[in-house]
Enzyme design. Sequence first.
Site, short mmCIF file in Angstrom:
data_model
loop_
_atom_site.label_atom_id
_atom_site.label_comp_id
_atom_site.label_asym_id
_atom_site.label_seq_id
_atom_site.Cartn_x
_atom_site.Cartn_y
_atom_site.Cartn_z
CE1 TYR A 118 -3.67 -2.45 0.55
CE2 TYR A 118 -4.66 -0.36 1.16
CZ TYR A 118 -4.79 -1.68 0.79
OH TYR A 118 -6.04 -2.22 0.65
CE LYS B 218 1.40 -17.55 -2.15
NZ LYS B 218 0.48 -18.71 -2.23
CG ASP C 263 -2.61 -20.14 -0.85
OD1 ASP C 263 -2.09 -20.08 0.28
OD2 ASP C 263 -2.13 -20.82 -1.78
CG ASP D 63 -8.22 -4.34 1.54
OD1 ASP D 63 -9.17 -3.79 2.14
OD2 ASP D 63 -8.11 -4.34 0.30
CG ASP E 261 -13.95 -6.42 2.23
OD1 ASP E 261 -13.71 -5.66 3.19
OD2 ASP E 261 -14.39 -6.00 1.13
C1 IPM Z 1 -10.45 -0.67 3.82
C2 IPM Z 1 -10.67 -0.08 2.46
C3 IPM Z 1 -9.49 0.82 2.12
C4 IPM Z 1 -8.26 -0.07 2.07
C5 IPM Z 1 -9.62 1.65 0.83
C6 IPM Z 1 -10.88 2.50 0.84
C7 IPM Z 1 -8.42 2.51 0.59
O1 IPM Z 1 -10.86 -1.08 1.51
O2 IPM Z 1 -10.33 0.11 4.79
O3 IPM Z 1 -10.41 -1.89 3.93
O4 IPM Z 1 -7.97 -0.68 1.03
O5 IPM Z 1 -7.58 -0.16 3.09
MG MG Z 2 -11.00 -3.02 2.34
#
Ligand code: IPM
Ligand code: MG
Length: 356
Positions: free
Chosen positions: A135, A190, A222, A246, A250
């Site tokens: 990042y 990884k 993975d 990240d 999710d």
């Molecule tokens: C998160 C989001 C952010 C990230 C984006 C909006 C930059 O997806 O906080 O998980 O990738 O960290």
């Molecule tokens: Mg995110």
Amino acid sequence: MKIAVLPGDGIGTEIVAEAVKVLKALDLQFEMEEAPVGGAAYDAAGHPLPEATLNLAKQADAILFGAVGDWKYDKLDRPLRPEQAILGLRKHLGLFANFRPAICYEQLTHASSLKPELVAGLDILIIRELTGDIYFGQPRGRRVATDGHFPGAEEAFDTMRYSRPEIERIARVAFEAARKRHKRVTSVDKANVLETFQLWKDVVTEVHKDYPDIELDHMYVDNAAMQLVKEPKRFDVVVTGNMFGDILSDEASMLTGSIGMLPSASLNDKKQGLYEPSHGSAPDIAGKGVANPLATILSAAMMLRFSLNQPEAADRIEAAVKKVLAQGLRTPDIYSESTTKVGTREMGEAVVKALG
Ligand code: IPM
Ligand code: MG
């Protein structure tokens, strides 16, 4: 105590408004000051993270953040895009430790896309390193390739990198957190392919020597993605890098029924923190009054616990959220038959009432 309130874009304004209502109803002594961020700030001041907003955030004890981003800003140069606001805040405030709990509330086991028995009672804490990795790694950019498969072609590149101290401090955060939970840490890497994550694994293993009471295992990313949907309850604390975190956070959110339920905290070494829902600005449903404010309300609870030293108030909010779920109130993202569908504002007001 001062809270910077940064609602941002899309559903950010709607959900933060409900969390602010809940905070005000607690009758505690703190000051709240609001400022624009993301696309809203670009429209108002020509930059997603204006000086004034950054300064307010730096002075505050805690930041309550909504969400940023909208398709209409996608064509802007990258430094002016809304996402740069959240990345800038993480970087400028040194918010390296991101806590993303994934808890499946009893009433929502059926809202998950997984079988109820796989997620009932689920309580995972993902700890994502937030200021390093690909990042932020330099160099990055576009150029004409001089080697590789297509010399002479346009190419783009990013740099994945971690230093030993960066890994050490996030590993310590994870082991300390595990001490207050079930004493198990899974470090996700990884290392079979990437140098960066071989160092990650080596350093986590070394730091572990200081925490003999904690059980550590290592897992490739993975496999971790697979185990999260195969046997999610095997995890307690998961610690990983910025990009893997990240993605996995999710994925983990869906185990709980809806990403609309997931709070998060991003802390620096002074325990100053930014608190935001794990979900984004959802421009497709913005302004419709249907967004789930619970992730933001639960983020406010984390703020009270981690940065404002008000654990009882945090408990009160969390209990109130459980109560409204028990009452059967559901925003559309968590709605199922025989429950009551409510909008953003009704949900926020129900939590205020349930504070008791
Ligand atoms: C998160 C989001 C952010 C990230 C984006 C909006 C930059 O997806 O906080 O998980 O990738 O960290
Ligand atoms: Mg995110």
